[in-house]
Design a protein around this motif. Sequence first.
Motif, PDB file in Angstrom:
ATOM      1  N   GLY A 247     -12.399   3.586  -4.980  1.00 19.09           N
ATOM      2  CA  GLY A 247     -12.371   3.168  -3.538  1.00 19.09           C
ATOM      3  C   GLY A 247     -11.033   2.446  -3.212  1.00 19.09           C
ATOM      4  N   TYR A 248     -10.748   2.479  -1.887  1.00 24.20           N
ATOM      5  CA  TYR A 248      -9.664   1.944  -1.592  1.00 24.20           C
ATOM      6  C   TYR A 248      -9.601   0.212  -1.472  1.00 24.20           C
ATOM      7  N   ASP A 249      -8.390  -0.454  -1.504  1.00 25.70           N
ATOM      8  CA  ASP A 249      -8.577  -1.680  -1.633  1.00 25.70           C
ATOM      9  C   ASP A 249      -8.814  -2.484  -0.186  1.00 25.70           C
ATOM     10  N   TYR A 250      -8.171  -1.734   0.817  1.00 22.03           N
ATOM     11  CA  TYR A 250      -8.218  -2.596   2.036  1.00 22.03           C
ATOM     12  C   TYR A 250      -8.731  -1.605   3.156  1.00 22.03           C
ATOM     13  N   TRP A 251      -9.576  -2.281   3.860  1.00 24.35           N
ATOM     14  CA  TRP A 251     -10.296  -1.554   5.132  1.00 24.35           C
ATOM     15  C   TRP A 251     -10.195  -1.941   6.481  1.00 24.35           C
TER      16      TRP A 251
ATOM     17  N   TYR B  77       0.582  -1.161   0.040  1.00 25.66           N
ATOM     18  CA  TYR B  77       0.072   0.142  -0.007  1.00 25.66           C
ATOM     19  C   TYR B  77       0.817   1.232  -0.028  1.00 25.66           C
ATOM     20  N   ASP B  78       0.224   2.279  -0.522  1.00 32.11           N
ATOM     21  CA  ASP B  78       0.984   3.684  -0.472  1.00 32.11           C
ATOM     22  C   ASP B  78      -0.108   4.518   0.351  1.00 32.11           C
ATOM     23  N   ALA B  79      -1.273   4.666  -0.068  1.00 35.86           N
ATOM     24  CA  ALA B  79      -2.167   5.654   0.508  1.00 35.86           C
ATOM     25  C   ALA B  79      -2.752   5.020   1.678  1.00 35.86           C
ATOM     26  N   ILE B  80      -2.942   5.930   2.961  1.00 35.72           N
ATOM     27  CA  ILE B  80      -3.712   5.612   3.908  1.00 35.72           C
ATOM     28  C   ILE B  80      -4.557   6.623   4.013  1.00 35.72           C
ATOM     29  N   GLY B  81      -6.041   6.382   3.964  1.00 35.76           N
ATOM     30  CA  GLY B  81      -7.053   7.331   3.945  1.00 35.76           C
ATOM     31  C   GLY B  81      -8.009   7.063   4.973  1.00 35.76           C
TER      32      GLY B  81
ATOM     33  N   LEU C  73      -2.933   0.729  -2.810  1.00 41.86           N
ATOM     34  CA  LEU C  73      -1.540   0.432  -3.552  1.00 41.86           C
ATOM     35  C   LEU C  73      -1.264   2.033  -4.230  1.00 41.86           C
ATOM     36  N   ILE C  74      -2.011   2.490  -4.711  1.00 42.04           N
ATOM     37  CA  ILE C  74      -1.553   3.807  -5.304  1.00 42.04           C
ATOM     38  C   ILE C  74      -1.733   4.948  -4.542  1.00 42.04           C
ATOM     39  N   PRO C  75      -0.841   5.985  -5.013  1.00 42.45           N
ATOM     40  CA  PRO C  75      -0.784   7.206  -4.067  1.00 42.45           C
ATOM     41  C   PRO C  75      -1.960   8.244  -3.859  1.00 42.45           C
TER      42      PRO C  75
ATOM     43  N   ILE D 195      -5.733   8.244  -5.954  1.00 40.70           N
ATOM     44  CA  ILE D 195      -6.909   7.711  -5.451  1.00 40.70           C
ATOM     45  C   ILE D 195      -8.018   8.807  -5.300  1.00 40.70           C
ATOM     46  N   VAL D 196      -7.414  10.056  -4.929  1.00 40.41           N
ATOM     47  CA  VAL D 196      -8.369  11.414  -4.639  1.00 40.41           C
ATOM     48  C   VAL D 196      -8.844  11.991  -5.892  1.00 40.41           C
TER      49      VAL D 196
END
Length: 125
Positions: free
Chosen positions: A111-115, A30-34, A99-101, A105-106
């Motif tokens: 949507g995000y891959d992992y929650w 992963y790269d992005a944490i939202g 995975l993407i920065p 994603i913004v």
Amino acid sequence: VQLQASGGGLVQPGGSLRLSCVASGSTLDYDAIGWHRQAPGKEREWVACISKSDGRTYYADSVKGQFTVSRGNAENTTYLQMNSLKPEDTGVYYCAADLIPCFLIVSSGRGYDYWGQGTQVTVSS
């Protein structure tokens, strides 16, 4: 990637809370944490994002200047500092990873891959 959000609780209006998100598994995945939140009876709302690769941060207009997302000393930890809390900030807060920065994603709105499981934040007197 497994994610665990914590740090929620009951706080009075005007108070502060710091939420934590700990990721486990491969940090290469992963790269992005939202951060997102969902108020009772409302749709889930994106709040903030931070990219692990370059540390860039992004915020929803509704929380700019009020919330701060940051990385901890440990690579797998992310924080959401919430100040001047208002009753409308009440909700379940979730962290998510992708995975993407963040800038991709913004801008794409995908949507995000992992929650992870959420943590409840209640702002009330």
